[in-house]
Write an enzyme that holds these catalytic residues in place. Sequence first.
Site, PDB file in Angstrom:
ATOM      1  N   TYR A 166       0.808  -1.235   0.148  1.00 29.49           N
ATOM      2  CA  TYR A 166       0.056   0.032   0.113  1.00 29.49           C
ATOM      3  C   TYR A 166       1.102   1.089  -0.194  1.00 29.49           C
ATOM      4  O   TYR A 166       0.504   2.092  -0.980  1.00 29.49           O
ATOM      5  CB  TYR A 166      -0.983  -0.231   1.378  1.00 29.49           C
ATOM      6  CG  TYR A 166      -2.029   0.890   1.391  1.00 29.49           C
ATOM      7  CD1 TYR A 166      -3.094   0.873   0.436  1.00 29.49           C
ATOM      8  CD2 TYR A 166      -2.087   1.937   2.622  1.00 29.49           C
ATOM      9  CE1 TYR A 166      -4.068   2.029   0.562  1.00 29.49           C
ATOM     10  CE2 TYR A 166      -2.945   2.850   2.402  1.00 29.49           C
ATOM     11  CZ  TYR A 166      -4.090   2.821   1.582  1.00 29.49           C
ATOM     12  OH  TYR A 166      -5.067   3.870   1.796  1.00 29.49           O
ATOM     13  N   TYR A 180       2.552  14.481 -14.027  1.00 26.24           N
ATOM     14  CA  TYR A 180       1.856  14.825 -14.968  1.00 26.24           C
ATOM     15  C   TYR A 180       1.479  16.194 -14.651  1.00 26.24           C
ATOM     16  O   TYR A 180       1.136  16.932 -15.885  1.00 26.24           O
ATOM     17  CB  TYR A 180       0.233  14.047 -14.848  1.00 26.24           C
ATOM     18  CG  TYR A 180       0.351  12.789 -15.674  1.00 26.24           C
ATOM     19  CD1 TYR A 180       0.850  11.684 -15.449  1.00 26.24           C
ATOM     20  CD2 TYR A 180      -0.476  12.815 -16.997  1.00 26.24           C
ATOM     21  CE1 TYR A 180       0.892  10.583 -16.124  1.00 26.24           C
ATOM     22  CE2 TYR A 180      -0.675  11.722 -17.471  1.00 26.24           C
ATOM     23  CZ  TYR A 180      -0.080  10.744 -17.372  1.00 26.24           C
ATOM     24  OH  TYR A 180      -0.059   9.731 -18.151  1.00 26.24           O
TER      25      TYR A 180
HETATM   26  P1  NAD Z   1     -12.921   1.035  -0.533  1.00 22.74           P
HETATM   27  O1  NAD Z   1     -12.292  -0.089  -0.843  1.00 22.74           O
HETATM   28  O2  NAD Z   1     -14.254   0.975   0.141  1.00 22.74           O
HETATM   29  O3  NAD Z   1     -13.035   1.853  -2.179  1.00 22.74           O
HETATM   30  C1  NAD Z   1     -12.280   1.548  -3.085  1.00 22.74           C
HETATM   31  C2  NAD Z   1     -13.406   1.228  -4.418  1.00 22.74           C
HETATM   32  O4  NAD Z   1     -12.239   1.146  -5.565  1.00 22.74           O
HETATM   33  C3  NAD Z   1     -13.906   0.090  -4.397  1.00 22.74           C
HETATM   34  O5  NAD Z   1     -15.249   0.134  -4.460  1.00 22.74           O
HETATM   35  C4  NAD Z   1     -13.187  -1.028  -5.221  1.00 22.74           C
HETATM   36  O6  NAD Z   1     -14.199  -1.844  -5.753  1.00 22.74           O
HETATM   37  C5  NAD Z   1     -12.696   0.267  -6.310  1.00 22.74           C
HETATM   38  N1  NAD Z   1     -11.629  -0.442  -7.385  1.00 22.74           N
HETATM   39  C6  NAD Z   1     -10.548  -1.136  -6.751  1.00 22.74           C
HETATM   40  N2  NAD Z   1      -9.865  -1.524  -7.790  1.00 22.74           N
HETATM   41  C7  NAD Z   1     -10.490  -1.050  -8.962  1.00 22.74           C
HETATM   42  C8  NAD Z   1     -10.205  -1.110 -10.195  1.00 22.74           C
HETATM   43  N3  NAD Z   1      -9.046  -1.736 -10.824  1.00 22.74           N
HETATM   44  N4  NAD Z   1     -11.166  -0.560 -11.231  1.00 22.74           N
HETATM   45  C9  NAD Z   1     -12.037  -0.059 -10.825  1.00 22.74           C
HETATM   46  N5  NAD Z   1     -12.442   0.235  -9.489  1.00 22.74           N
HETATM   47  C10 NAD Z   1     -11.835  -0.343  -8.609  1.00 22.74           C
HETATM   48  O7  NAD Z   1     -11.722   2.016  -0.042  1.00 22.74           O
HETATM   49  P2  NAD Z   1     -12.301   3.483   0.598  1.00 22.74           P
HETATM   50  O8  NAD Z   1     -12.030   3.268   2.084  1.00 22.74           O
HETATM   51  O9  NAD Z   1     -13.431   4.148   0.040  1.00 22.74           O
HETATM   52  O10 NAD Z   1     -10.913   4.183   0.063  1.00 22.74           O
HETATM   53  C11 NAD Z   1     -11.100   5.001  -1.131  1.00 22.74           C
HETATM   54  C12 NAD Z   1      -9.714   5.684  -1.287  1.00 22.74           C
HETATM   55  O11 NAD Z   1      -9.385   6.472  -0.232  1.00 22.74           O
HETATM   56  C13 NAD Z   1      -8.533   4.607  -1.390  1.00 22.74           C
HETATM   57  O12 NAD Z   1      -7.577   5.157  -2.502  1.00 22.74           O
HETATM   58  C14 NAD Z   1      -7.632   4.813  -0.052  1.00 22.74           C
HETATM   59  O13 NAD Z   1      -6.497   4.329  -0.291  1.00 22.74           O
HETATM   60  C15 NAD Z   1      -8.067   6.160   0.427  1.00 22.74           C
HETATM   61  N6  NAD Z   1      -7.763   6.249   1.715  1.00 22.74           N
HETATM   62  C16 NAD Z   1      -8.878   5.971   2.477  1.00 22.74           C
HETATM   63  C17 NAD Z   1      -8.872   5.709   3.944  1.00 22.74           C
HETATM   64  C18 NAD Z   1     -10.004   5.471   4.911  1.00 22.74           C
HETATM   65  O14 NAD Z   1      -9.865   5.707   6.006  1.00 22.74           O
HETATM   66  N7  NAD Z   1     -10.941   5.034   4.295  1.00 22.74           N
HETATM   67  C19 NAD Z   1      -7.622   6.251   4.455  1.00 22.74           C
HETATM   68  C20 NAD Z   1      -6.682   6.600   3.581  1.00 22.74           C
HETATM   69  C21 NAD Z   1      -6.807   6.736   2.323  1.00 22.74           C
END
Ligand code: NAD
Length: 336
Positions: A166, A180
């Site tokens: 990650y 970019y």
């Molecule tokens: P999540 O897993 O609920 O959402 C990620 C979504 O991306 C999912 O719906 C998944 O199906 C989709 N996805 C993954 N690979 C894909 C692909 N190849 N093509 C299309 N869709 C794809 O995660 P989240 O908690 O909603 O996190 C969203 C973003 O925020 C992520 O990038 C995560 O790293 C970042 N983030 C979240 C948190 C948190 O506390 N939730 C903290 C730090 C960073």
Amino acid sequence: MADQAIFDKKNILVVGGAGFVGSHLCDELVKEAKVICLDNFLTGSESNITHLHQNSSFEFINHDINTSIELETRPELRDFKIEFQGIQEIYFLATPGSPKFYSDYSVETMMVNSLGLNNALQMALKYKAKLIYASSPAVYGDIEDGQRVKEDYVGSVDQLGPRAIYSEAKRFGETLVNNYRLKFDLDTKIVRIFNCYGPNMKLEDGRMIPELIKSALNNRDLVVFGQAEDIGSYLYISDLIQALVGTMNGSESGPINLASDAKYKFSEIADKIIELTESRSVITYHDRESIMAPQFLADITLAKESLGWFPITLLDQGLKNTIDYLSAQKGILQPK
Ligand code: NAD
């Protein structure tokens, strides 16, 4: 830099829109824009977006962003008139976010933050759209628990360690987005999202708050990884959504830490969950596992000053909403 929308509503693409953060973002954006939610359901859920299907300003595309896509050719997007109007904004949220999910989907996590992100950046170039990349404090690597970190801290990551999937994926993603920006003058923004919680988190997500709520609702021991005195901070989802939209509309390109600056002992979180669920559970403390994120804190001065934003949801209210959501999920009550 991005063109102004020439139609009454902007076209906005949310990549990873059926996930926890993405689904709340779609709910907010669809109030004023046309929203294309693109997701392959790797870790997201259809149930997060079911209610949006009746909205004529919302369209779902089931697609893996690791393969490029021509949105103009998609018949379901005809009403979005993409060939004339283009896309004005792209939110890139597609990554499994919890340690459990990024371990299960290790290669997918690396690929979506490189190949998938590159495809989204190419779309941003094509449409002269603004793009936000959801990064993570994982880029800072290992910092002592309880320390506050500013955006200019240069982290260090063991590239072969259990969390590297990650951390390195997000570090590469940030570098790609930044280049970019530099090479093509693209309007990009990087946000680093700290521990966020709320409805639409998956039951099997594995992170601390949903795990403790699940145990409390089942009157099982609340297993806390860490000590009672350890400190964490937790950002409620609606506060994060305001910050993401504010970042898109603002001029700061980041990276911007997005976090709550209220801090709580682990024991306070566990006690509060027991109180709110009226559970008979007891709390037990265990050593943290190496895959778990270190509990450092964010300095959010930049977010406050550049976005005029600060988190407003009280922990009690955020936990109540999350408990209500998880209590209503099928499979929450497990046989003893
Ligand atoms: P999540 O897993 O609920 O959402 C990620 C979504 O991306 C999912 O719906 C998944 O199906 C989709 N996805 C993954 N690979 C894909 C692909 N190849 N093509 C299309 N869709 C794809 O995660 P989240 O908690 O909603 O996190 C969203 C973003 O925020 C992520 O990038 C995560 O790293 C970042 N983030 C979240 C948190 C948190 O506390 N939730 C903290 C730090 C960073």
